[in-house]
Design a protein around this motif. Structure first.
Motif, PDB file in Angstrom:
ATOM      1  N   MET A   1       0.849  -1.194   0.000  1.00 16.07           N
ATOM      2  CA  MET A   1       0.000   0.000   0.000  1.00 16.07           C
ATOM      3  C   MET A   1       0.888   1.249   0.000  1.00 16.07           C
ATOM      4  O   MET A   1       1.817   1.341   0.793  1.00 16.07           O
ATOM      5  N   SER A   2       0.620   2.182  -0.884  1.00 18.00           N
ATOM      6  CA  SER A   2       1.425   3.387  -0.964  1.00 18.00           C
ATOM      7  C   SER A   2       1.124   4.301   0.213  1.00 18.00           C
ATOM      8  O   SER A   2       0.007   4.336   0.723  1.00 18.00           O
ATOM      9  N   GLU A   3       2.134   5.061   0.642  1.00 20.61           N
ATOM     10  CA  GLU A   3       1.975   5.961   1.777  1.00 20.61           C
ATOM     11  C   GLU A   3       1.135   7.158   1.378  1.00 20.61           C
ATOM     12  O   GLU A   3       1.318   7.749   0.319  1.00 20.61           O
ATOM     13  N   TRP A   4       0.203   7.523   2.246  1.00 19.37           N
ATOM     14  CA  TRP A   4      -0.650   8.679   1.967  1.00 19.37           C
ATOM     15  C   TRP A   4       0.164   9.963   2.052  1.00 19.37           C
ATOM     16  O   TRP A   4       1.001  10.123   2.940  1.00 19.37           O
ATOM     17  N   LYS A   5      -0.064  10.856   1.118  1.00 26.78           N
ATOM     18  CA  LYS A   5       0.642  12.121   1.106  1.00 26.78           C
ATOM     19  C   LYS A   5      -0.348  13.273   1.134  1.00 26.78           C
ATOM     20  O   LYS A   5      -1.404  13.212   0.480  1.00 26.78           O
ATOM     21  N   ALA A   6      -0.007  14.296   1.903  1.00 20.11           N
ATOM     22  CA  ALA A   6      -0.874  15.468   1.996  1.00 20.11           C
ATOM     23  C   ALA A   6      -0.942  16.191   0.661  1.00 20.11           C
ATOM     24  O   ALA A   6       0.039  16.246  -0.082  1.00 20.11           O
ATOM     25  N   LYS A   7      -2.100  16.729   0.378  1.00 13.17           N
ATOM     26  CA  LYS A   7      -2.301  17.468  -0.873  1.00 13.17           C
ATOM     27  C   LYS A   7      -2.697  18.908  -0.570  1.00 13.17           C
ATOM     28  O   LYS A   7      -3.187  19.223   0.505  1.00 13.17           O
ATOM     29  N   ARG A   8      -2.499  19.747  -1.555  1.00 17.22           N
ATOM     30  CA  ARG A   8      -2.835  21.151  -1.387  1.00 17.22           C
ATOM     31  C   ARG A   8      -4.333  21.293  -1.160  1.00 17.22           C
ATOM     32  O   ARG A   8      -5.142  20.726  -1.896  1.00 17.22           O
ATOM     33  N   PHE A   9      -4.657  22.079  -0.108  1.00 21.27           N
ATOM     34  CA  PHE A   9      -6.058  22.294   0.233  1.00 21.27           C
ATOM     35  C   PHE A   9      -6.404  23.779   0.280  1.00 21.27           C
ATOM     36  O   PHE A   9      -7.553  24.143   0.523  1.00 21.27           O
ATOM     37  N   TRP A  10      -5.431  24.648   0.091  1.00 22.66           N
ATOM     38  CA  TRP A  10      -5.624  26.073   0.264  1.00 22.66           C
ATOM     39  C   TRP A  10      -5.529  26.787  -1.081  1.00 22.66           C
ATOM     40  O   TRP A  10      -4.955  26.293  -2.045  1.00 22.66           O
ATOM     41  N   LYS A  11      -6.115  27.970  -1.090  1.00 24.48           N
ATOM     42  CA  LYS A  11      -6.052  28.799  -2.295  1.00 24.48           C
ATOM     43  C   LYS A  11      -4.967  29.863  -2.191  1.00 24.48           C
ATOM     44  O   LYS A  11      -4.357  30.224  -3.192  1.00 24.48           O
ATOM     45  N   GLU A  12      -4.756  30.375  -0.972  1.00 20.90           N
ATOM     46  CA  GLU A  12      -3.823  31.489  -0.823  1.00 20.90           C
ATOM     47  C   GLU A  12      -2.958  31.311   0.428  1.00 20.90           C
ATOM     48  O   GLU A  12      -3.458  30.955   1.498  1.00 20.90           O
ATOM     49  N   ALA A  13      -1.665  31.573   0.284  1.00 17.92           N
ATOM     50  CA  ALA A  13      -0.743  31.649   1.414  1.00 17.92           C
ATOM     51  C   ALA A  13      -0.331  33.103   1.577  1.00 17.92           C
ATOM     52  O   ALA A  13       0.124  33.726   0.618  1.00 17.92           O
ATOM     53  N   ARG A  14      -0.485  33.629   2.769  1.00 25.08           N
ATOM     54  CA  ARG A  14      -0.145  35.042   2.958  1.00 25.08           C
ATOM     55  C   ARG A  14       0.568  35.259   4.283  1.00 25.08           C
ATOM     56  O   ARG A  14       0.399  34.498   5.242  1.00 25.08           O
ATOM     57  N   VAL A  15       1.378  36.316   4.326  1.00 20.26           N
ATOM     58  CA  VAL A  15       2.151  36.674   5.509  1.00 20.26           C
ATOM     59  C   VAL A  15       1.296  37.523   6.433  1.00 20.26           C
ATOM     60  O   VAL A  15       0.588  38.425   5.991  1.00 20.26           O
ATOM     61  N   VAL A  16       1.367  37.227   7.722  1.00 18.71           N
ATOM     62  CA  VAL A  16       0.647  38.019   8.728  1.00 18.71           C
ATOM     63  C   VAL A  16       1.599  38.313   9.886  1.00 18.71           C
ATOM     64  O   VAL A  16       2.520  37.553  10.152  1.00 18.71           O
ATOM     65  N   GLU A  17       1.352  39.437  10.540  1.00 30.51           N
ATOM     66  CA  GLU A  17       2.122  39.740  11.743  1.00 30.51           C
ATOM     67  C   GLU A  17       1.647  38.832  12.865  1.00 30.51           C
ATOM     68  O   GLU A  17       0.471  38.482  12.955  1.00 30.51           O
ATOM     69  N   ALA A  18       2.592  38.434  13.714  1.00 29.03           N
ATOM     70  CA  ALA A  18       2.277  37.556  14.831  1.00 29.03           C
ATOM     71  C   ALA A  18       3.101  37.983  16.033  1.00 29.03           C
ATOM     72  O   ALA A  18       4.085  38.723  15.903  1.00 29.03           O
ATOM     73  N   GLU A  19       2.709  37.531  17.202  1.00 34.74           N
ATOM     74  CA  GLU A  19       3.474  37.846  18.392  1.00 34.74           C
ATOM     75  C   GLU A  19       4.877  37.263  18.265  1.00 34.74           C
ATOM     76  O   GLU A  19       5.052  36.065  18.058  1.00 34.74           O
ATOM     77  N   GLY A  20       5.869  38.126  18.330  1.00 35.12           N
ATOM     78  CA  GLY A  20       7.251  37.680  18.217  1.00 35.12           C
ATOM     79  C   GLY A  20       7.794  37.675  16.807  1.00 35.12           C
ATOM     80  O   GLY A  20       8.939  37.272  16.591  1.00 35.12           O
ATOM     81  N   GLY A  21       6.988  38.116  15.823  1.00 35.66           N
ATOM     82  CA  GLY A  21       7.508  38.141  14.455  1.00 35.66           C
ATOM     83  C   GLY A  21       6.424  38.062  13.416  1.00 35.66           C
ATOM     84  O   GLY A  21       5.445  38.816  13.449  1.00 35.66           O
ATOM     85  N   TYR A  22       6.575  37.122  12.488  1.00 26.04           N
ATOM     86  CA  TYR A  22       5.652  36.985  11.367  1.00 26.04           C
ATOM     87  C   TYR A  22       5.322  35.510  11.160  1.00 26.04           C
ATOM     88  O   TYR A  22       6.122  34.627  11.454  1.00 26.04           O
ATOM     89  N   SER A  23       4.124  35.281  10.651  1.00 29.43           N
ATOM     90  CA  SER A  23       3.696  33.918  10.383  1.00 29.43           C
ATOM     91  C   SER A  23       3.090  33.853   8.987  1.00 29.43           C
ATOM     92  O   SER A  23       3.012  34.857   8.273  1.00 29.43           O
ATOM     93  N   VAL A  24       2.679  32.654   8.607  1.00 30.85           N
ATOM     94  CA  VAL A  24       2.064  32.430   7.301  1.00 30.85           C
ATOM     95  C   VAL A  24       0.719  31.754   7.532  1.00 30.85           C
ATOM     96  O   VAL A  24       0.609  30.804   8.316  1.00 30.85           O
ATOM     97  N   GLU A  25      -0.302  32.248   6.850  1.00 31.06           N
ATOM     98  CA  GLU A  25      -1.630  31.641   6.932  1.00 31.06           C
ATOM     99  C   GLU A  25      -2.023  31.065   5.580  1.00 31.06           C
ATOM    100  O   GLU A  25      -1.734  31.654   4.533  1.00 31.06           O
ATOM    101  N   LEU A  26      -2.650  29.914   5.625  1.00 32.39           N
ATOM    102  CA  LEU A  26      -3.209  29.281   4.438  1.00 32.39           C
ATOM    103  C   LEU A  26      -4.721  29.423   4.515  1.00 32.39           C
ATOM    104  O   LEU A  26      -5.374  28.783   5.344  1.00 32.39           O
ATOM    105  N   ASP A  27      -5.275  30.332   3.704  1.00 30.99           N
ATOM    106  CA  ASP A  27      -6.706  30.646   3.763  1.00 30.99           C
ATOM    107  C   ASP A  27      -7.129  30.972   5.186  1.00 30.99           C
ATOM    108  O   ASP A  27      -8.197  30.544   5.663  1.00 30.99           O
ATOM    109  N   GLY A  28      -6.292  31.737   5.885  1.00 31.11           N
ATOM    110  CA  GLY A  28      -6.626  32.186   7.229  1.00 31.11           C
ATOM    111  C   GLY A  28      -6.225  31.236   8.340  1.00 31.11           C
ATOM    112  O   GLY A  28      -6.375  31.576   9.522  1.00 31.11           O
ATOM    113  N   ARG A  29      -5.691  30.086   8.019  1.00 31.62           N
ATOM    114  CA  ARG A  29      -5.276  29.112   9.029  1.00 31.62           C
ATOM    115  C   ARG A  29      -3.754  29.159   9.172  1.00 31.62           C
ATOM    116  O   ARG A  29      -3.022  28.991   8.192  1.00 31.62           O
ATOM    117  N   GLY A  30      -3.273  29.373  10.382  1.00 32.94           N
ATOM    118  CA  GLY A  30      -1.843  29.506  10.604  1.00 32.94           C
ATOM    119  C   GLY A  30      -1.088  28.215  10.352  1.00 32.94           C
ATOM    120  O   GLY A  30      -1.535  27.131  10.743  1.00 32.94           O
TER     121      GLY A  30
END
Length: 235
Positions: A1-30
């Protein structure tokens, strides 16, 4: 059985300010690290590079094509938890630095090593007051405690992201001094990598290139160049 691999589920990746620096959100999910910690990086430039890596994914997610993300994960999940141990390990390189172990013969190789490596040792002495002494042969000879203390303080004073990059610069080259030279732009990064390969280049000239060794060297060079890029993004 082949190993399951994650697939793209988001439309947009964007940079957001976060406590201590910056983070990246995928459709609003960090984005989180493999250890489920928040992926927060010190600069917007690094966060933007990570966002671009996620945006470039199509279909199955390929971590091999996300080097900045991987290095940021390592800084957060590994180096942050054992900073002192990593710094101490890297400082130990200074006591057995590649640049200090010289061939006894032939004369041509002895000269080549001196011409390539002495300027780096002189630079470390001028810039940091850390004089490492070259020796002939492969038997370990301790360096001066004063020089090693200077090197150790520099490693322990690095933040998690800088230390992550420095770990690869030193580990790949075998030289604490070359790592420092890359960090401070003493020479162009690719030229510094070539200086770490004086012995290998000598062997290639004598016996010809080995296909497997050439492939390994190319991979390590790519990783060395990435480490310098990650270092620049962290600053």
């Amino acid at each position: 059985m082949s190993e399951w691999k994650a697939k793209r589920f988001w439309k947009e990746a964007r940079v957001v300010e976060a406590e201590g620096g910056y983070s990246v959100e995928l459709d609003g999910r960090g984005v989180k690290t493999p250890a489920k910690r928040k992926l927060v990086v010190p600069t917007r430039a690094m966060a933007q590079a990570i966002a671009e890596e996620w945006d470039a994914q199509e279909g199955e997610i390929d971590p091999g094509q996300m080097p900045v993300t991987r290095s940021a994960n390592a800084a957060i999940d590994k180096v942050a938890l054992q900073h002192a141990e990593v710094a101490r390990m890297l400082a130990d390189y200074a006591d057995s630095d590649l640049l200090c172990y010289r061939a006894e013969s032939p004369a041509e190789l002895v000269t080549r090593q001196a011409e390539a490596w002495d300027p780096l040792l002189d630079w470390a002495d001028r810039e940091f007051g850390a004089r490492l002494i070259p020796v002939s042969g492969v038997m370990h000879q301790p360096q001066s405690p004063k020089a090693l203390e200077v090197m150790a303080k520099r490693a322990h004073g690095m933040d998690n992201f800088t230390l992550t990059a420095f770990h690869d610069l030193v580990g790949l080259s075998g030289s604490f001094v070359i790592g420092l030279a890359a960090m401070h732009d003493m020479r162009e990064t690719r030229a510094l990598w070539q200086l770490s390969r004086v012995d290998e280049q000598w062997q290639e000239e004598l016996w010809g290139p080995d296909e497997e060794a050439t492939a390994v060297a190319a991979r390590k060079e790519s990783e060395f160049l990435h480490a310098k890029r990650f270092l620049n993004l962290a600053q």
